[in-house]
Structures are given as structure tokens and as C-alpha cells.
Design a protein around this motif. Structure first.
Motif, PDB file in Angstrom:
ATOM      1  N   ILE A   1       2.941   1.232 -13.346  1.00 25.17           N
ATOM      2  CA  ILE A   1       2.801   0.844 -11.932  1.00 25.17           C
ATOM      3  C   ILE A   1       3.445  -0.515 -11.697  1.00 25.17           C
ATOM      4  CG2 ILE A   1       1.109   0.119 -10.192  1.00 25.17           C
ATOM      5  CD1 ILE A   1      -0.768   2.257 -11.337  1.00 25.17           C
ATOM      6  N   SER A   2       3.191  -1.463 -12.581  1.00 23.21           N
ATOM      7  CA  SER A   2       3.742  -2.808 -12.428  1.00 23.21           C
ATOM      8  C   SER A   2       5.263  -2.790 -12.471  1.00 23.21           C
ATOM      9  CB  SER A   2       3.206  -3.730 -13.520  1.00 23.21           C
ATOM     10  OG  SER A   2       1.809  -3.844 -13.433  1.00 23.21           O
ATOM     11  N   LEU A   3       5.834  -2.016 -13.396  1.00 20.91           N
ATOM     12  CA  LEU A   3       7.294  -1.951 -13.519  1.00 20.91           C
ATOM     13  C   LEU A   3       7.923  -1.334 -12.280  1.00 20.91           C
ATOM     14  CD1 LEU A   3       7.609  -0.837 -17.252  1.00 20.91           C
ATOM     15  CD2 LEU A   3       8.347  -3.026 -16.286  1.00 20.91           C
ATOM     16  N   VAL A   4       7.334  -0.254 -11.780  1.00 22.58           N
ATOM     17  CA  VAL A   4       7.893   0.415 -10.598  1.00 22.58           C
ATOM     18  C   VAL A   4       7.746  -0.472  -9.365  1.00 22.58           C
ATOM     19  CG1 VAL A   4       7.740   2.425  -9.094  1.00 22.58           C
ATOM     20  CG2 VAL A   4       7.544   2.714 -11.564  1.00 22.58           C
ATOM     21  N   LEU A   5       6.611  -1.168  -9.247  1.00 21.77           N
ATOM     22  CA  LEU A   5       6.425  -2.074  -8.108  1.00 21.77           C
ATOM     23  C   LEU A   5       7.417  -3.238  -8.164  1.00 21.77           C
ATOM     24  CD1 LEU A   5       2.543  -2.236  -7.685  1.00 21.77           C
ATOM     25  CD2 LEU A   5       4.210  -1.056  -6.240  1.00 21.77           C
ATOM     26  N   LEU A   6       7.712  -3.732  -9.369  1.00 22.31           N
ATOM     27  CA  LEU A   6       8.729  -4.783  -9.506  1.00 22.31           C
ATOM     28  C   LEU A   6      10.087  -4.281  -9.029  1.00 22.31           C
ATOM     29  CD1 LEU A   6       8.169  -6.637 -12.911  1.00 22.31           C
ATOM     30  CD2 LEU A   6       8.215  -7.637 -10.621  1.00 22.31           C
TER      31      LEU A   6
ATOM     32  N   ALA B   1       0.830  -1.207   0.000  1.00 25.40           N
ATOM     33  CA  ALA B   1       0.000   0.000   0.000  1.00 25.40           C
ATOM     34  C   ALA B   1       0.866   1.259   0.000  1.00 25.40           C
ATOM     35  CB  ALA B   1      -0.926  -0.005   1.213  1.00 25.40           C
ATOM     36  N   ALA B   2       1.946   1.241   0.785  1.00 29.40           N
ATOM     37  CA  ALA B   2       2.843   2.402   0.828  1.00 29.40           C
ATOM     38  C   ALA B   2       3.515   2.618  -0.521  1.00 29.40           C
ATOM     39  CB  ALA B   2       3.896   2.212   1.923  1.00 29.40           C
ATOM     40  N   GLU B   3       3.928   1.532  -1.170  1.00 30.52           N
ATOM     41  CA  GLU B   3       4.555   1.653  -2.486  1.00 30.52           C
ATOM     42  C   GLU B   3       3.568   2.213  -3.510  1.00 30.52           C
ATOM     43  OE1 GLU B   3       7.832   1.185  -3.082  1.00 30.52           O
ATOM     44  OE2 GLU B   3       7.826   0.990  -0.922  1.00 30.52           O
ATOM     45  N   ALA B   4       2.348   1.726  -3.469  1.00 31.27           N
ATOM     46  CA  ALA B   4       1.332   2.224  -4.399  1.00 31.27           C
ATOM     47  C   ALA B   4       1.013   3.694  -4.121  1.00 31.27           C
ATOM     48  CB  ALA B   4       0.065   1.371  -4.288  1.00 31.27           C
ATOM     49  N   TRP B   5       0.966   4.075  -2.849  1.00 34.03           N
ATOM     50  CA  TRP B   5       0.657   5.458  -2.489  1.00 34.03           C
ATOM     51  C   TRP B   5       1.733   6.412  -2.984  1.00 34.03           C
ATOM     52  CZ3 TRP B   5      -3.202   8.373  -1.416  1.00 34.03           C
ATOM     53  CH2 TRP B   5      -3.023   9.605  -0.779  1.00 34.03           C
ATOM     54  N   ARG B   6       2.997   5.963  -2.980  1.00 37.06           N
ATOM     55  CA  ARG B   6       4.086   6.812  -3.475  1.00 37.06           C
ATOM     56  C   ARG B   6       3.948   7.114  -4.966  1.00 37.06           C
ATOM     57  NH1 ARG B   6       7.214   3.485   0.072  1.00 37.06           N
ATOM     58  NH2 ARG B   6       7.982   4.716   1.814  1.00 37.06           N
ATOM     59  N   LEU B   7       3.208   6.289  -5.668  1.00 36.04           N
ATOM     60  CA  LEU B   7       3.054   6.460  -7.113  1.00 36.04           C
ATOM     61  C   LEU B   7       1.861   7.341  -7.484  1.00 36.04           C
ATOM     62  CD1 LEU B   7       3.653   2.764  -8.238  1.00 36.04           C
ATOM     63  CD2 LEU B   7       5.255   4.662  -8.347  1.00 36.04           C
ATOM     64  N   ARG B   8       1.163   7.883  -6.497  1.00 34.06           N
ATOM     65  CA  ARG B   8      -0.105   8.551  -6.767  1.00 34.06           C
ATOM     66  C   ARG B   8       0.034   9.702  -7.764  1.00 34.06           C
ATOM     67  NH1 ARG B   8       1.907   9.959  -1.952  1.00 34.06           N
ATOM     68  NH2 ARG B   8       1.849  12.136  -1.238  1.00 34.06           N
TER      69      ARG B   8
END
Length: 197
Positions: free
Chosen positions: A97-102, A63-70
Motif C-alpha cells: 500500500i505504501s509503495l503504490v501510494l508513493l 481516500a480515493a487512492e486507498a479505495w482503488r487498492l481494495r
């Protein structure tokens, strides 16, 4: 976006850094090259999220990683929605999003020293072409370690502005730039004193 290593015992943590880097690079290339549709890119995002679960990371980490991408999501998604189409906005934004999360998962589950060792070994054959593997590895290491340092400078400057009741806006970049350059000079002096530059 670059996160610090979080110790763990999952299969993702235990995987050798070289193999993990190769697998994640292959996943990233496949994700970029595959002609995604609305459903396939959704499955891809779900698969990347499943890798976080496979690494036994708490949901709050994802969730924190996704929030940083907002802001990236808003800017990219809005631009594509307006100028291309809603489908292109969804597919391209989900792909990014998928690439950054990887990439985040790689740095969370792998010690930076292990990644730099792999990089150093990969660069060794290029010595014949005049590439200094030691210098390149050190430059990358310094770049990576500077990211949280500069982020902490920005946080301190923002706190100082709030304490004074001042909102500098874009002018807040100036003190951040000054502190960053001063820190870079200090690092350069320390390297020179040790004969590393």
C-alpha cells in the motif's frame, strides 16, 4: 492506479521532477529493504499519508487512492493471512500500500512530461550501448497514456452491458480486447504516418 497531475503550490509540487523521482525511488527502496515489524510498517503508512498532507492534497484524494487498492489489499492480505500469518499479511500488505501510494503521489504532483524528460535524460548515456532513448521514452509515454484509455473502454462496455440488461462476466474481456487492439492499430497508423515508427 496511475493518476493525472493535479496542479498545486506545495513544496512537493514545486520540487524538480528529477529530485522528486530520486527521493521517491530512495523511499521505495528503503521501504522494501527495511525489515519491518507491525509498528514500524504502521508508522511507514502514516508517513506516506503525511506526504499527501504535505502536498496539500484533499483527504478525498488519499481516500480515493486507498479505495482503488481494495481488491489488491483483500487478495494479498487474505492469501498471506491464510498461508503465512496475520503479522506477515499486515506487514506485506501495508508495505505494498505504501509503495503504490508513493507512486500515486508522484504522478499526482508531477507533470508526466517532466517525468518523461527526466527518464529521457537518464537514458541518453545508454546510447553507447544501442539504446534509443527517444523510442524508449515514447514507448513509456504511450503505455502510460493507454491506461486511462483502456479504463474508459472498460467503463463504456460495462455501461453498455447494463443498458442492455446483460451481464457478460468474464466474457466482457472480449469486447475490451477488441477495442484496445483497434485503438492500438489506430495509434500505430498515426505514428507511421508521421514517420515515427
Amino acid at each position: 492506479m496511475i493518476q493525472m497531475y493535479r496542479p498545486g503550490t506545495s513544496i512537493v509540487h514545486r520540487m524538480p521532477a528529477g529530485a522528486k523521482l530520486a527521493i521517491f525511488a530512495a523511499l521505495g527502496i528503503g521501504l522494501s529493504a527495511y525489515p519491518h515489524g507491525a509498528w514500524s510498517v504502521g508508522v511507514t503508512v502514516s508517513g506516506v499519508c503525511a506526504l499527501f498532507a504535505l502536498a496539500r492534497l484533499p483527504l478525498r484524494v488519499l481516500a480515493a487512492e486507498a479505495w482503488r487498492l481494495r481488491w489488491l489489499v483483500l487478495a494479498l492480505g487474505a492469501a498471506l493471512w491464510i498461508f503465512v500469518s496475520p503479522l506477515a499479511a499486515w506487514v506485506s500488505t501495508a508495505r505494498v500500500i505504501s509503495l503504490v501510494l508513493l507512486a500515486s503521489l508522484l504522478t499526482i504532483t508531477t507533470r508526466m512530461g517532466d517525468l518523461l524528460d527526466v527518464l529521457h535524460r537518464m537514458l541518453l548515456p545508454l546510447r553507447r550501448l544501442g539504446v534509443d532513448a527517444d523510442a524508449v521514452s515514447m514507448a513509456i509515454s504511450l503505455t502510460i497514456t493507454m491506461i486511462p484509455v483502456v479504463a474508459s473502454f472498460a467503463h463504456e462496455i460495462r455501461d453498455a452491458q447494463r443498458a442492455r440488461g446483460v451481464r457478460l462476466g468474464i466474457r466482457g474481456v472480449v469486447p475490451l480486447l477488441v477495442r484496445t487492439l483497434r485503438h492500438a492499430d489506430d495509434v500505430g497508423d498515426a505514428l507511421a504516418a508521421r514517420g515515427l515508427v
